[in-house]
Design a protein around this motif. Structure first.
Motif, PDB file in Angstrom:
ATOM      1  N   LYS A 221       1.383  13.917  24.450  1.00 63.88           N
ATOM      2  CA  LYS A 221       1.157  13.833  25.894  1.00 63.88           C
ATOM      3  C   LYS A 221       2.440  14.100  26.668  1.00 63.88           C
ATOM      4  O   LYS A 221       2.445  14.843  27.671  1.00 63.88           O
ATOM      5  CB  LYS A 221       0.598  12.453  26.256  1.00 63.88           C
ATOM      6  N   LEU A 222       3.523  13.487  26.200  1.00 68.37           N
ATOM      7  CA  LEU A 222       4.827  13.673  26.837  1.00 68.37           C
ATOM      8  C   LEU A 222       5.242  15.141  26.829  1.00 68.37           C
ATOM      9  O   LEU A 222       5.673  15.684  27.850  1.00 68.37           O
ATOM     10  CB  LEU A 222       5.866  12.821  26.102  1.00 68.37           C
ATOM     11  N   LEU A 223       5.108  15.774  25.669  1.00 68.07           N
ATOM     12  CA  LEU A 223       5.541  17.169  25.543  1.00 68.07           C
ATOM     13  C   LEU A 223       4.652  18.119  26.351  1.00 68.07           C
ATOM     14  O   LEU A 223       5.139  19.091  26.929  1.00 68.07           O
ATOM     15  CB  LEU A 223       5.560  17.578  24.070  1.00 68.07           C
ATOM     16  N   LYS A 224       3.370  17.847  26.398  1.00 66.78           N
ATOM     17  CA  LYS A 224       2.461  18.716  27.146  1.00 66.78           C
ATOM     18  C   LYS A 224       2.730  18.661  28.651  1.00 66.78           C
ATOM     19  O   LYS A 224       2.410  19.611  29.377  1.00 66.78           O
ATOM     20  CB  LYS A 224       1.013  18.338  26.841  1.00 66.78           C
ATOM     21  N   GLN A 225       3.315  17.561  29.106  1.00 64.40           N
ATOM     22  CA  GLN A 225       3.688  17.457  30.519  1.00 64.40           C
ATOM     23  C   GLN A 225       4.898  18.334  30.846  1.00 64.40           C
ATOM     24  O   GLN A 225       5.052  18.781  31.982  1.00 64.40           O
ATOM     25  CB  GLN A 225       4.010  16.001  30.872  1.00 64.40           C
ATOM     26  N   ARG A 226       5.732  18.592  29.818  1.00 70.23           N
ATOM     27  CA  ARG A 226       7.021  19.247  30.085  1.00 70.23           C
ATOM     28  C   ARG A 226       7.125  20.664  29.538  1.00 70.23           C
ATOM     29  O   ARG A 226       8.093  21.362  29.836  1.00 70.23           O
ATOM     30  CB  ARG A 226       8.150  18.392  29.502  1.00 70.23           C
ATOM     31  N   PHE A 227       6.161  21.088  28.712  1.00 73.31           N
ATOM     32  CA  PHE A 227       6.187  22.423  28.120  1.00 73.31           C
ATOM     33  C   PHE A 227       4.848  23.123  28.354  1.00 73.31           C
ATOM     34  O   PHE A 227       3.812  22.484  28.490  1.00 73.31           O
ATOM     35  CB  PHE A 227       6.466  22.348  26.609  1.00 73.31           C
TER      36      PHE A 227
END
Length: 247
Positions: free
Chosen positions: A209-215
């Protein structure tokens, strides 16, 4: 065709049928656990271990980053790369070649690589090695100073020390990946790439979830050279969106 000492003719079997599988066997030693003996035997018979030795790489992990890069193409000439937990240096060796850090590809831009680790590392030609805890408060500032700017790639093959308890080890490596991701947010150029080793185990949701917000794209990949009986896999995050407004 040859003759035995008794004078009988013999023919050498070159087909491979009927021949024993020539594998190295390791005897159990006093004081060595059975699991350690099995690990040692597996290492001695691992084709990637043998290939790494033959090709001069510091470990079989070199082939994992090759295979990840073959699929996602981020170790390009001119790339500025940060390798977290870089020891013993196999990933760095691959990055030096593929990012043209030594300028061997004529007409191509030369890359830069920083190897970051808590322990000392043997030198690698073209690699800038620093003994540093990337979780220190000013670690991102030091890395950007050493790079002379922002990074194009942050990659990590780090794993926490094994506890012997599968779920505990899973939680530890996910926490380590999250720490590496937050570090990457501070040093990556817009459009950059983040690669990190994880273990399957059910706690990846928050990291994803964290990575999908930023990439712009997040994928999971298990390289062919990763042992099939291992829960190891790699998260690949492409197209960093840049710092958030509140940052």
């Amino acid at each position: 065709m040859g003759k035995t000492p008794t004078g009988k003719n013999t023919t050498k079997n070159t087909s491979g049928r009927g021949q024993r599988d020539l594998k190295v066997k390791v005897k159990s030693a006093r004081g060595r656990k059975l699991s350690s003996t099995r690990w040692l035997q597996r290492q001695l018979n691992d084709p990637y271990v043998k290939r790494a030795q033959a090709e001069g790489y510091r470990g079989r992990a070199a082939f994992k980053i090759m295979e990840i890069d073959d699929k996602y193409r981020f170790l390009v000439p001119g790339a500025r790369i940060v390798d977290l937990g870089a020891a013993p240096g196999g990933w760095c060796q691959v990055a030096v070649k593929r990012s043209n850090i030594l300028g061997e590809k004529s007409g191509k831009a030369k890359g830069t690589i920083l190897a970051i680790d808590l322990q000392e590392m043997e030198p690698i030609a073209g690699c800038d090695i620093h003994q540093l805890d990337f979780m220190e408060d000013d670690a991102d500032l030091k890395v950007k100073e050493w790079l002379g700017g922002m990074a194009d790639v942050v990659m990590s093959d780090m794993a926490a020390s094994s506890s012997g308890h599968k779920q505990t080890d899973h939680n530890r490596i996910i926490a380590l990946c999250e720490a590496a991701a937050y570090f990457a947010f501070d040093v990556l150029e817009e459009g950059g790439t983040f690669i990190a080793k994880t273990l399957a185990g059910g706690a990846e949701g928050d990291l994803q979830k964290l990575l999908k917000q930023r990439f712009t794209k997040v994928a999971n990949f298990k390289p062919p050279s990763s042992r099939q009986d291992s829960s190891e896999k790699f998260v690949v995050a492409l197209g960093f969106k840049g710092p958030l407004e509140e940052e």
